[in-house]
Design a protein around this motif. Structure first.
Motif, PDB file in Angstrom:
ATOM      1  N   LEU A 190       0.835  -1.201   0.000  1.00  0.00           N
ATOM      2  CA  LEU A 190       0.000   0.000   0.000  1.00  0.00           C
ATOM      3  C   LEU A 190       0.870   1.252   0.000  1.00  0.00           C
ATOM      4  CD1 LEU A 190      -2.747   1.508   0.460  1.00  0.00           C
ATOM      5  CD2 LEU A 190      -2.350   1.185   2.903  1.00  0.00           C
ATOM      6  N   LEU A 191       1.867   1.278   0.869  1.00  0.00           N
ATOM      7  CA  LEU A 191       2.773   2.424   0.949  1.00  0.00           C
ATOM      8  C   LEU A 191       3.490   2.654  -0.372  1.00  0.00           C
ATOM      9  CD1 LEU A 191       4.394   1.981   4.476  1.00  0.00           C
ATOM     10  CD2 LEU A 191       3.518   4.133   3.576  1.00  0.00           C
ATOM     11  N   THR A 192       4.037   1.595  -0.928  1.00  0.00           N
ATOM     12  CA  THR A 192       4.811   1.712  -2.165  1.00  0.00           C
ATOM     13  C   THR A 192       3.963   2.269  -3.298  1.00  0.00           C
ATOM     14  OG1 THR A 192       6.215  -0.144  -1.500  1.00  0.00           O
ATOM     15  CG2 THR A 192       6.231   0.457  -3.819  1.00  0.00           C
ATOM     16  N   ARG A 193       2.739   1.753  -3.442  1.00  0.00           N
ATOM     17  CA  ARG A 193       1.877   2.227  -4.531  1.00  0.00           C
ATOM     18  C   ARG A 193       1.419   3.660  -4.308  1.00  0.00           C
ATOM     19  NH1 ARG A 193      -0.246  -3.282  -4.403  1.00  0.00           N
ATOM     20  NH2 ARG A 193      -1.759  -2.620  -2.838  1.00  0.00           N
ATOM     21  N   GLN A 194       1.007   3.985  -3.100  1.00  0.00           N
ATOM     22  CA  GLN A 194       0.517   5.332  -2.826  1.00  0.00           C
ATOM     23  C   GLN A 194       1.605   6.389  -2.979  1.00  0.00           C
ATOM     24  OE1 GLN A 194      -2.724   6.691  -1.805  1.00  0.00           O
ATOM     25  NE2 GLN A 194      -3.183   4.840  -2.970  1.00  0.00           N
ATOM     26  N   LEU A 195       2.827   6.025  -2.658  1.00  0.00           N
ATOM     27  CA  LEU A 195       3.939   6.985  -2.766  1.00  0.00           C
ATOM     28  C   LEU A 195       4.529   7.041  -4.170  1.00  0.00           C
ATOM     29  CD1 LEU A 195       5.714   6.167   0.619  1.00  0.00           C
ATOM     30  CD2 LEU A 195       4.410   8.235   0.063  1.00  0.00           C
ATOM     31  N   GLY A 196       4.033   6.194  -5.057  1.00  0.00           N
ATOM     32  CA  GLY A 196       4.512   6.239  -6.446  1.00  0.00           C
ATOM     33  C   GLY A 196       5.885   5.648  -6.637  1.00  0.00           C
ATOM     34  N   ASP A 198       8.643   2.341  -7.184  1.00  0.00           N
ATOM     35  CA  ASP A 198       8.677   0.977  -7.705  1.00  0.00           C
ATOM     36  C   ASP A 198       9.155   0.050  -6.588  1.00  0.00           C
ATOM     37  OD1 ASP A 198      11.469   1.131  -7.520  1.00  0.00           O
ATOM     38  OD2 ASP A 198      11.728   1.599  -9.641  1.00  0.00           O
ATOM     39  N   SER A 199       9.253  -1.226  -6.869  1.00  0.00           N
ATOM     40  CA  SER A 199       9.580  -2.203  -5.820  1.00  0.00           C
ATOM     41  C   SER A 199      10.974  -2.009  -5.242  1.00  0.00           C
ATOM     42  CB  SER A 199       9.447  -3.621  -6.379  1.00  0.00           C
ATOM     43  OG  SER A 199      10.327  -3.816  -7.479  1.00  0.00           O
ATOM     44  N   GLN A 200      11.832  -1.315  -5.967  1.00  0.00           N
ATOM     45  CA  GLN A 200      13.196  -1.056  -5.501  1.00  0.00           C
ATOM     46  C   GLN A 200      13.318   0.278  -4.781  1.00  0.00           C
ATOM     47  OE1 GLN A 200      15.447  -3.546  -5.866  1.00  0.00           O
ATOM     48  NE2 GLN A 200      13.672  -4.627  -6.707  1.00  0.00           N
ATOM     49  N   GLY A 201      12.188   0.974  -4.605  1.00  0.00           N
ATOM     50  CA  GLY A 201      12.214   2.260  -3.916  1.00  0.00           C
ATOM     51  C   GLY A 201      12.636   3.414  -4.792  1.00  0.00           C
ATOM     52  N   GLU A 202      12.659   3.188  -6.095  1.00  0.00           N
ATOM     53  CA  GLU A 202      13.040   4.246  -7.028  1.00  0.00           C
ATOM     54  C   GLU A 202      11.797   5.015  -7.483  1.00  0.00           C
ATOM     55  OE1 GLU A 202      16.089   5.011  -7.576  1.00  0.00           O
ATOM     56  OE2 GLU A 202      16.993   3.267  -6.598  1.00  0.00           O
ATOM     57  N   LEU A 203      12.035   6.203  -8.016  1.00  0.00           N
ATOM     58  CA  LEU A 203      10.947   7.080  -8.441  1.00  0.00           C
ATOM     59  C   LEU A 203      10.837   7.064  -9.965  1.00  0.00           C
ATOM     60  CD1 LEU A 203       8.982   8.964  -6.958  1.00  0.00           C
ATOM     61  CD2 LEU A 203      10.550  10.845  -7.418  1.00  0.00           C
ATOM     62  N   PRO A 204       9.771   6.471 -10.509  1.00  0.00           N
ATOM     63  CA  PRO A 204       9.604   6.455 -11.965  1.00  0.00           C
ATOM     64  C   PRO A 204       9.467   7.867 -12.526  1.00  0.00           C
ATOM     65  CG  PRO A 204       8.102   4.906 -10.896  1.00  0.00           C
ATOM     66  CD  PRO A 204       8.689   5.762  -9.820  1.00  0.00           C
ATOM     67  N   ALA A 205       9.764   8.021 -13.800  1.00  0.00           N
ATOM     68  CA  ALA A 205       9.701   9.341 -14.432  1.00  0.00           C
ATOM     69  C   ALA A 205       8.286   9.902 -14.424  1.00  0.00           C
ATOM     70  CB  ALA A 205      10.218   9.245 -15.870  1.00  0.00           C
ATOM     71  N   THR A 212      -0.130  16.417  -5.374  1.00  0.00           N
ATOM     72  CA  THR A 212      -0.532  15.017  -5.511  1.00  0.00           C
ATOM     73  C   THR A 212       0.103  14.166  -4.421  1.00  0.00           C
ATOM     74  OG1 THR A 212      -0.775  15.241  -7.912  1.00  0.00           O
ATOM     75  CG2 THR A 212      -0.516  13.010  -7.042  1.00  0.00           C
ATOM     76  N   LEU A 213       1.390  14.397  -4.168  1.00  0.00           N
ATOM     77  CA  LEU A 213       2.081  13.659  -3.121  1.00  0.00           C
ATOM     78  C   LEU A 213       1.526  14.019  -1.742  1.00  0.00           C
ATOM     79  CD1 LEU A 213       4.310  11.795  -2.101  1.00  0.00           C
ATOM     80  CD2 LEU A 213       5.906  13.727  -2.229  1.00  0.00           C
ATOM     81  N   ALA A 214       1.249  15.290  -1.529  1.00  0.00           N
ATOM     82  CA  ALA A 214       0.702  15.723  -0.234  1.00  0.00           C
ATOM     83  C   ALA A 214      -0.623  15.007   0.060  1.00  0.00           C
ATOM     84  CB  ALA A 214       0.507  17.235  -0.223  1.00  0.00           C
ATOM     85  N   HIS A 246       7.148   2.488  10.198  1.00  0.00           N
ATOM     86  CA  HIS A 246       7.255   2.072   8.797  1.00  0.00           C
ATOM     87  C   HIS A 246       6.678   3.131   7.861  1.00  0.00           C
ATOM     88  CE1 HIS A 246       8.356  -1.124   6.095  1.00  0.00           C
ATOM     89  NE2 HIS A 246       7.175  -1.099   5.496  1.00  0.00           N
ATOM     90  N   PHE A 247       5.507   3.640   8.193  1.00  0.00           N
ATOM     91  CA  PHE A 247       4.891   4.695   7.386  1.00  0.00           C
ATOM     92  C   PHE A 247       5.785   5.929   7.353  1.00  0.00           C
ATOM     93  CE2 PHE A 247       1.191   2.118   7.466  1.00  0.00           C
ATOM     94  CZ  PHE A 247       0.271   2.640   6.575  1.00  0.00           C
ATOM     95  N   LEU A 248       6.323   6.282   8.487  1.00  0.00           N
ATOM     96  CA  LEU A 248       7.145   7.486   8.603  1.00  0.00           C
ATOM     97  C   LEU A 248       8.402   7.379   7.753  1.00  0.00           C
ATOM     98  CD1 LEU A 248       6.892  10.109  10.371  1.00  0.00           C
ATOM     99  CD2 LEU A 248       8.424   9.003  11.997  1.00  0.00           C
ATOM    100  N   LEU A 249       9.107   6.262   7.859  1.00  0.00           N
ATOM    101  CA  LEU A 249      10.383   6.113   7.161  1.00  0.00           C
ATOM    102  C   LEU A 249      10.190   5.970   5.653  1.00  0.00           C
ATOM    103  CD1 LEU A 249      12.128   3.727   9.703  1.00  0.00           C
ATOM    104  CD2 LEU A 249      12.780   6.085   9.196  1.00  0.00           C
ATOM    105  N   LYS A 250       9.237   5.146   5.229  1.00  0.00           N
ATOM    106  CA  LYS A 250       9.013   4.965   3.791  1.00  0.00           C
ATOM    107  C   LYS A 250       8.554   6.273   3.146  1.00  0.00           C
ATOM    108  CE  LYS A 250      10.088   0.702   2.854  1.00  0.00           C
ATOM    109  NZ  LYS A 250       9.211  -0.425   2.560  1.00  0.00           N
ATOM    110  N   THR A 251       7.720   7.019   3.865  1.00  0.00           N
ATOM    111  CA  THR A 251       7.251   8.293   3.314  1.00  0.00           C
ATOM    112  C   THR A 251       8.396   9.288   3.211  1.00  0.00           C
ATOM    113  OG1 THR A 251       5.047   7.940   4.242  1.00  0.00           O
ATOM    114  CG2 THR A 251       5.615  10.182   3.615  1.00  0.00           C
ATOM    115  N   TRP A 252       9.254   9.337   4.236  1.00  0.00           N
ATOM    116  CA  TRP A 252      10.386  10.261   4.156  1.00  0.00           C
ATOM    117  C   TRP A 252      11.325   9.877   3.015  1.00  0.00           C
ATOM    118  CZ3 TRP A 252      11.185  14.961   5.310  1.00  0.00           C
ATOM    119  CH2 TRP A 252      12.462  15.501   5.186  1.00  0.00           C
TER     120      TRP A 252
END
Length: 571
Positions: A190-196, A198-205, A212-214, A246-252
Motif C-alpha cells: 500500500l505504501l509503495t503504490r501510494q507513494l509512487g 517501484d519495488s526497488q524504492g526508485e521514483l519512476p519518471a 498530488t504527493l501531499a 514504517h509509514f514514517l520512514l518509507k514516506t520520508w
C-alpha cells in the motif's frame, strides 16, 4: 470500505482521536484549518475553524466544527455546559460576534456538528427547531459517523487515487492488525503504490509530487490511524508503533527523493501529520507498558531468563529508546524535554527491574543497546549508563568464556534455538565470530571512562575467545540515500574490524582519529538532518536492523578540556 471507515469512527474518542482526523479531512476537501484542536484551551463552542471554498457549490465560507462523540440524544443535546445546544449557542453568541477575523466577515458562515455516531430520532425536532431559529445567522449541517465516512471515502480515498488493490490491502491489514506474526506485506505494498515508488524504492519518471504527493500522504496517515487503532484495540500497541515507524520512514524516503518536494510546504505539512501519528502511537505504547516496567520482573510472567525473554526485552528497549530520541529531538521546548525525561525514567526503571536486559542473545541487539545508551546520554543519565554497561560487559565476558548464553553472531532464530536449546556445539563455534556488541561495549567503556571494565573486557576476549572479532559498520554517502527504505549495511558503507588495544587511552585516541576522517562524516548532511528530523537517522537503524554508526557516540569520548580535538572533528 465505507462500512469499515464508519465502524472505525465509532471507536474514536472525541479528544485526540476524532478531532485529529477532521482537520485532515478538511484539508482534503480544500479547506484551510485556522487552528488545530487543543486540549485544555477554552474554545468558545468551536473545536475546529476552517476556511475555504465549498467543494460542492464553490462558495467561499467559514466552517466552524462542533465536535462530539457517539450518538446525540436528548441528554447529549441539552443537559450540561458541554452539551450540543450550549456549544452551538456559545458559537453564535461569542465566537461569531467577537472572534471572526476581518478576512472572513463577509463570507458565508457554516456551523457543523460532527460526531462519530448519529442524531437520535427523539432529538431530531430539537435540531430542526434550533436551525430554523438561527437560519438567518448561519448555515447548519449535521455530520453523522456515516456522513464523515462518506466524505472520507470521497475526498481521501476516492476511486482515482485509492484503487481497489489498495482498498483490499487495507482491509487485509486491518483484519490482521492484532496478529504479532503478521508480515505487514499488505501495508508495505500500500505504501509503495501510494507513494509512487517501484519495488526497488526508485521514483519512476511518471511519478507526481507536490500537491498530488501531499494528498497521498494525507491518505496514508488515515490508513495508518486506522491500522494503529485496530492494533491497539486488539491489545498490540507494539505492532501499532512499528507500523507508525514504517509509514514514517518509507514516506520520508519518497519525499527526500525530490528537492522540489522537500521544499513544498504542502508536502511537509502532510508529512508532519504522520509525524504526529507516530508520537501518538508511541504514547499509547508506553502508557500500556509503564506499569510493567516499574515492577520487578514485571514483563516476565512466569518465565526465567530465557533466550526468548531476553530477545523480547531488548526489542522493547530499542522501541522505547528510539521513541525517546525522537521525542527529545522533535521538541526542544521545556515541556518536550520533560516528556523525554519521563520516557528515560521508564527506560531506566526497565533496565533496573529486568536484569535480562543485560543479557542480549543476538549480536544484532547491539542496535538496541546503542540506541538506549545514546538516549540516556542525551538526557544525562550517566550513572545509569555506567551501571548498565558494567552489567552488559560482565555478562558478555562470562557467557563467552563459559560457552553458553552468549549473543550469537547469526540473526537466525533457528540458530539461536539450536544453540540455546539443543546445544549444537559445532554451531556454537560458528556463532562466535564477528561481534557488533563487543565493539559497542568496549567503546562505551571508553566513553564512560571505565578503565578497569575496559581492560577486563579486552583481555578476556583476546585470551579466552581469540576467534571473536569486534567490528563496526560505518555508513557512506550511498547508505544515506536508501536507509529510510531498507537495510543498507550489506551492500553500502564499510566494515571495520577492531583490534582493541589493552590501554584504554590508546583506544580513545583511535576513536578520535576516526572522528577526524571526513570521509565517514556523512550523517551531518543527510536529508533528515537538513530538514530538522535528525532522529529519523537513528529510528531507521532500529526499524531496518542495521548497526548504529559508532561515530554517533565516538564524539562523547572527546574530553571537554580538549578544545583542539573538538575543533578538528567539528563536533
Amino acid at each position: 470500505m465505507r462500512l469499515i471507515i464508519s465502524a472505525y469512527l465509532r471507536t474514536l474518542r472525541e479528544r485526540d482521536e476524532f478531532d485529529c482526523l477532521l482537520p485532515d479531512l478538511a484539508i482534503a476537501m480544500g479547506y484551510t484549518p485556522l487552528v488545530r484542536p487543543q486540549t485544555g484551551v477554552r474554545q468558545l463552542g468551536v473545536d475546529l475553524p476552517v476556511a475555504g471554498k465549498n467543494p460542492d457549490d464553490d462558495v467561499e465560507e467559514l466552517v466552524l466544527f462542533v465536535i462530539k462523540q457517539g450518538d446525540i440524544g436528548r441528554q447529549e443535546w441539552s443537559s450540561t455546559v458541554q452539551s450540543v445546544r450550549q456549544s452551538l449557542e456559545e458559537t453564535l453568541d461569542v465566537y461569531l460576534t467577537k472572534y471572526v477575523e476581518p478576512a472572513h466577515q463577509s463570507i458565508r458562515k457554516k456551523i457543523v456538528v460532527a460526531t462519530t455516531g448519529d442524531l437520535k430520532q427523539d432529538t431530531q425536532p430539537n435540531w430542526n427547531g434550533f436551525i430554523e431559529k438561527y437560519k438567518e445567522t448561519a448555515v447548519f449541517e449535521f455530520w453523522s459517523g456515516d456522513k464523515v465516512a462518506d466524505l472520507i471515502e470521497r475526498f481521501m480515498l476516492d476511486e482515482h487515487v485509492f484503487q481497489e488493490e489498495d482498498r483490499v490491502g487495507l482491509r487485509k491489514a486491518l483484519a490482521f492488525a492484532g496478529e504479532r506474526d503478521y508480515s505487514m506485506l499488505d501495508v508495505d505494498r500500500l505504501l509503495t503504490r501510494q507513494l509512487g515508488l517501484d519495488s526497488q524504492g526508485e521514483l519512476p519518471a511518471t511519478a507526481k509530487g507536490g500537491k498530488t504527493l501531499a494528498k497521498a500522504i494525507i491518505r496514508l496517515n488515515l490508513a495508518l490511524r486506522m491500522f494503529t487503532k485496530a492494533a491497539q484495540d486488539a491489545g498490540d500497541t507494539r505492532q501499532a508503533l512499528w507500523a507508525a515507524e514504517h509509514f514514517l520512514l518509507k514516506t520520508w524516503h519518497r519525499v527526500q527523493l525530490s528537492d522540489d518536494d522537500l521544499k513544498d510546504k504542502e508536502v511537509m505539512k502532510a508529512f508532519e501529520l504522520l509525524h504526529h501519528s507516530y508520537f501518538e502511537a508511541g504514547v499509547a505504547y508506553l502508557t500500556k507498558l509503564a506499569p510493567h516496567l516499574q515492577t520487578r520482573d514485571g514483563m516476565s510472567g512466569y518465565t526465567g531468563e530465557s533466550a526468548e525473554y531476553a530477545i523480547v526485552l531488548l526489542e522493547h528497549v530499542g522501541l522505547i529508546a528510539s521513541f525517546g530520541i525522537a521525542l527529545y529531538g522533535a521538541d526542544k521546548s521545556a515541556e518536550g524535554q520533560e516528556k523525554a525525561g519521563r520516557v528515560a525514567e521508564l527506560l531506566c526503571a526497565m533496565l533496573a527491574n529486568m536484569p535480562a536486559t543485560a543479557s542480549p542473545r543476538l549480536d544484532q541487539n547491539a542496535i538496541d543497546v546503542s540506541l538506549a545508551l545514546l538516549f540516556l546520554s542525551l538526557v544525562e543519565k550517566f550513572e545509569e549508563i555506567r551501571d548498565w554497561v558494567y552489567e552488559l560487559q560482565g555478562r558478555l565476558v562470562f557467557s563467552l568464556v563459559q560457552g553458553w548464553g552468549f549473543p550469537i553472531s547469526s540473526d537466525s532464530f533457528d540458530d539461536l534455538v539450536d544453540v540455546a536449546v539443543f546445544h549444537d556445539e559445532d554451531l556454537m563455534k560458528d556463532c562466535v565470530g564477528s561481534s557488533w556488541l563487543a565493539a559497542t561495549l568496549a567503546t562505551w567503556c571508553v566513553v564512560c571512562d571505565m578503565k578497569e571494565e575496559y581492560k577486563h573486557l579486552v583481555r578476556s576476549l583476546k585470551r579466552k575467545v581469540p576467534q571473536l572479532r569486534p567490528q563496526f559498520w560505518h555508513p557512506d554517502a550511498e547508505s544515506t540515500k536508501r536507509w529510510y527504505f531498507e537495510d543498507v549495511h550489506f551492500d553500502t558503507g564499510a566494515t571495520e574490524v577492531l583490534d582493541l588495544p589493552e590501554d584504554m587511552e590508546d583506544a580513545r585516541g583511535r576513536m578520535i582519529q576516526f572522528l577526524r576522517e571526513k570521509e565517514w562524516n556523512v550523517q551531518t548532511s543527510t536529508s533528515a538532518v537538513k530538514a530538522g528530523f535528525l532522529w529519523l537517522d537513528l529510528l531507521n537503524c532500529r526499524h531496518y536492523r542495521f548497526p548504529v554508526s559508532a561515530r554517533t557516540w565516538y564524539a562523547l569520548a572527546v574530553r571537554p578540556d580538549d578544545a583542539s580535538v573538538q575543533q578538528d572533528v567539528g563536533e
